[in-house]
Design a protein around this motif. Structure first.
Motif, PDB file in Angstrom:
ATOM      1  N   TRP A  44       0.943  -1.310  -0.136  1.00  0.00           N
ATOM      2  CA  TRP A  44       0.190  -0.103  -0.266  1.00  0.00           C
ATOM      3  C   TRP A  44       0.721   1.194   0.114  1.00  0.00           C
ATOM      4  O   TRP A  44       0.310   2.280  -0.357  1.00  0.00           O
ATOM      5  N   PHE A  45       1.931   1.131   0.518  1.00  0.00           N
ATOM      6  CA  PHE A  45       3.062   2.479   0.545  1.00  0.00           C
ATOM      7  C   PHE A  45       3.862   2.314  -0.540  1.00  0.00           C
ATOM      8  O   PHE A  45       4.611   3.431  -0.717  1.00  0.00           O
ATOM      9  N   HIS A  46       3.786   1.937  -1.888  1.00  0.00           N
ATOM     10  CA  HIS A  46       4.385   2.047  -2.723  1.00  0.00           C
ATOM     11  C   HIS A  46       4.490   3.516  -3.382  1.00  0.00           C
ATOM     12  O   HIS A  46       3.408   3.991  -3.147  1.00  0.00           O
ATOM     13  N   ILE A  47       5.666   3.571  -4.037  1.00  0.00           N
ATOM     14  CA  ILE A  47       5.816   5.167  -4.468  1.00  0.00           C
ATOM     15  C   ILE A  47       5.870   5.209  -5.974  1.00  0.00           C
ATOM     16  O   ILE A  47       6.268   4.106  -6.767  1.00  0.00           O
ATOM     17  N   GLN A  48       5.214   6.048  -6.638  1.00  0.00           N
ATOM     18  CA  GLN A  48       5.060   6.027  -8.274  1.00  0.00           C
ATOM     19  C   GLN A  48       6.502   6.154  -8.810  1.00  0.00           C
ATOM     20  O   GLN A  48       7.262   6.791  -8.150  1.00  0.00           O
ATOM     21  N   LEU A  94      20.268  -5.142  -0.587  1.00  0.00           N
ATOM     22  CA  LEU A  94      19.871  -4.020   0.334  1.00  0.00           C
ATOM     23  C   LEU A  94      20.306  -4.042   1.604  1.00  0.00           C
ATOM     24  O   LEU A  94      20.873  -2.982   2.340  1.00  0.00           O
ATOM     25  N   VAL A  95      20.142  -5.454   2.252  1.00  0.00           N
ATOM     26  CA  VAL A  95      20.623  -5.198   3.681  1.00  0.00           C
ATOM     27  C   VAL A  95      21.953  -5.179   3.870  1.00  0.00           C
ATOM     28  O   VAL A  95      22.566  -4.326   4.797  1.00  0.00           O
ATOM     29  N   VAL A  96      22.794  -5.780   3.010  1.00  0.00           N
ATOM     30  CA  VAL A  96      24.318  -5.468   2.972  1.00  0.00           C
ATOM     31  C   VAL A  96      24.762  -4.072   2.738  1.00  0.00           C
ATOM     32  O   VAL A  96      25.401  -3.615   3.214  1.00  0.00           O
ATOM     33  N   LEU A  97      23.832  -3.427   1.668  1.00  0.00           N
ATOM     34  CA  LEU A  97      24.095  -2.212   1.343  1.00  0.00           C
ATOM     35  C   LEU A  97      23.984  -1.294   2.626  1.00  0.00           C
ATOM     36  O   LEU A  97      24.586  -0.385   3.053  1.00  0.00           O
ATOM     37  N   PHE A  98      22.674  -1.509   3.412  1.00  0.00           N
ATOM     38  CA  PHE A  98      22.558  -0.735   4.668  1.00  0.00           C
ATOM     39  C   PHE A  98      23.512  -0.770   5.609  1.00  0.00           C
ATOM     40  O   PHE A  98      24.099   0.285   6.333  1.00  0.00           O
ATOM     41  N   VAL A  99      24.248  -1.858   5.687  1.00  0.00           N
ATOM     42  CA  VAL A  99      25.128  -2.245   6.838  1.00  0.00           C
ATOM     43  C   VAL A  99      26.502  -1.339   6.332  1.00  0.00           C
ATOM     44  O   VAL A  99      27.246  -0.592   7.132  1.00  0.00           O
ATOM     45  N   VAL A 100      26.853  -1.366   4.989  1.00  0.00           N
ATOM     46  CA  VAL A 100      27.996  -0.738   4.536  1.00  0.00           C
ATOM     47  C   VAL A 100      27.675   0.805   4.627  1.00  0.00           C
ATOM     48  O   VAL A 100      28.790   1.715   4.863  1.00  0.00           O
ATOM     49  N   ILE A 106      14.218  -1.343   1.818  1.00  0.00           N
ATOM     50  CA  ILE A 106      14.635  -2.867   2.306  1.00  0.00           C
ATOM     51  C   ILE A 106      12.954  -3.259   2.711  1.00  0.00           C
ATOM     52  O   ILE A 106      12.651  -4.393   2.244  1.00  0.00           O
ATOM     53  N   VAL A 107      12.259  -2.472   3.413  1.00  0.00           N
ATOM     54  CA  VAL A 107      10.861  -2.747   3.545  1.00  0.00           C
ATOM     55  C   VAL A 107       9.907  -2.925   2.403  1.00  0.00           C
ATOM     56  O   VAL A 107       9.415  -3.883   2.219  1.00  0.00           O
ATOM     57  N   PHE A 108      10.141  -1.893   1.504  1.00  0.00           N
ATOM     58  CA  PHE A 108       9.466  -2.144   0.170  1.00  0.00           C
ATOM     59  C   PHE A 108       9.770  -3.291  -0.449  1.00  0.00           C
ATOM     60  O   PHE A 108       8.960  -4.171  -0.936  1.00  0.00           O
ATOM     61  N   ASN A 109      10.988  -3.557  -0.768  1.00  0.00           N
ATOM     62  CA  ASN A 109      11.604  -4.937  -1.508  1.00  0.00           C
ATOM     63  C   ASN A 109      11.180  -6.066  -0.797  1.00  0.00           C
ATOM     64  O   ASN A 109      10.720  -7.083  -1.399  1.00  0.00           O
ATOM     65  N   PHE A 110      11.073  -6.080   0.730  1.00  0.00           N
ATOM     66  CA  PHE A 110      10.882  -7.343   1.220  1.00  0.00           C
ATOM     67  C   PHE A 110       9.306  -7.716   0.997  1.00  0.00           C
ATOM     68  O   PHE A 110       8.873  -8.546   0.641  1.00  0.00           O
ATOM     69  N   GLU A 111       8.393  -6.435   0.987  1.00  0.00           N
ATOM     70  CA  GLU A 111       6.957  -6.548   0.692  1.00  0.00           C
ATOM     71  C   GLU A 111       6.842  -6.960  -0.654  1.00  0.00           C
ATOM     72  O   GLU A 111       5.829  -8.023  -1.199  1.00  0.00           O
ATOM     73  N   ILE A 112       7.578  -6.600  -1.820  1.00  0.00           N
ATOM     74  CA  ILE A 112       7.351  -6.962  -3.115  1.00  0.00           C
ATOM     75  C   ILE A 112       7.699  -8.632  -3.066  1.00  0.00           C
ATOM     76  O   ILE A 112       6.813  -9.102  -3.624  1.00  0.00           O
ATOM     77  N   TRP A 113       8.878  -8.954  -2.609  1.00  0.00           N
ATOM     78  CA  TRP A 113       8.889 -10.232  -2.420  1.00  0.00           C
ATOM     79  C   TRP A 113       8.119 -11.245  -1.773  1.00  0.00           C
ATOM     80  O   TRP A 113       7.548 -12.321  -2.300  1.00  0.00           O
ATOM     81  N   ARG A 114       7.524 -10.904  -0.515  1.00  0.00           N
ATOM     82  CA  ARG A 114       6.334 -11.316   0.175  1.00  0.00           C
ATOM     83  C   ARG A 114       5.232 -11.585  -0.627  1.00  0.00           C
ATOM     84  O   ARG A 114       4.590 -12.674  -0.599  1.00  0.00           O
ATOM     85  N   LEU A 115       4.646 -10.561  -1.279  1.00  0.00           N
ATOM     86  CA  LEU A 115       3.524 -10.682  -1.847  1.00  0.00           C
ATOM     87  C   LEU A 115       3.467 -11.227  -3.287  1.00  0.00           C
ATOM     88  O   LEU A 115       2.425 -11.803  -3.738  1.00  0.00           O
ATOM     89  N   ASN A 116       4.655 -11.297  -3.823  1.00  0.00           N
ATOM     90  CA  ASN A 116       4.654 -12.164  -5.002  1.00  0.00           C
ATOM     91  C   ASN A 116       5.485 -13.360  -5.236  1.00  0.00           C
ATOM     92  O   ASN A 116       5.842 -13.814  -6.128  1.00  0.00           O
ATOM     93  N   SER A 117       5.612 -14.123  -3.909  1.00  0.00           N
ATOM     94  CA  SER A 117       6.340 -15.175  -3.803  1.00  0.00           C
ATOM     95  C   SER A 117       5.301 -16.238  -4.051  1.00  0.00           C
ATOM     96  O   SER A 117       4.373 -16.482  -3.541  1.00  0.00           O
TER      97      SER A 117
END
Length: 159
Positions: free
Chosen positions: A42-46, A112-118, A148-159
């Motif tokens: 629901w929180f996706h951005i155009q 993205l998770v590794v990116l955030f840590v770096v 990360i949250v957006f990517n996770f939701e895309i993965w979760r909703l479409n798996s």
């Protein structure tokens, strides 16, 4: 602003925007045929706003790197900070490739998770060299958390 700072910041912004442009190229393969068919949270951005925010992040990143670079590349802390910066820039570009071009949201999420840590390490090193440069990376870190949250939701909703 000194001319050295201006030149180095301009160059660094240019390098970051090149990575952004490469991300746009990677995005084109998936944005037309794959991405529109995905179920999105629901929180996706155009897409246009998404691209604009990334461009702003690249500009802030470049200015930040230019500030650090202007402190003198001969210094080991500056080198370490900029090496971290380069690695996070690589991971950033790799996300676009994984997510859009290769259509692999799970592996893009890991990136993205590794990116955030770096990014956190980069902020830490930038803080040692220049506090304003470190502060300029905070919006980027927050944006990557959103990604990360957006990517996770895309993965979760479409798996």
């Amino acid at each position: 602003m000194t001319s050295k700072l201006f030149i180095r910041s301009s160059f660094a912004v240019g390098v970051c925007l090149v990575f952004g442009f490469l991300g746009v190229i990677a995005t084109q393969t998936g944005i037309a045929d794959w991405y529109p068919g995905l179920e999105k949270p629901w929180f996706h951005i155009q897409e246009d706003l998404f691209s604009g925010i990334w461009m702003l992040m690249y500009i802030l990143m470049g200015i930040s790197a230019g500030i650090v670079w202007s402190k003198g590349f001969y210094h080991k802390w500056v080198k370490t900070a900029l090496y971290h910066f380069g690695f996070q820039l690589f991971l950033n570009g790799f996300w676009f490739l994984l997510f859009f071009a290769l259509k692999q949201p799970f592996f893009a999420l890991l990136d993205l998770v590794v990116l955030f840590v770096v990014i956190l390490f980069t902020i830490r090193w930038f803080k040692i060299v220049s506090l304003p440069a470190a502060y300029l990376l905070i919006p980027y870190a927050v944006w990557v958390l959103f990604a990360i949250v957006f990517n996770f939701e895309i993965w979760r909703l479409n798996s």
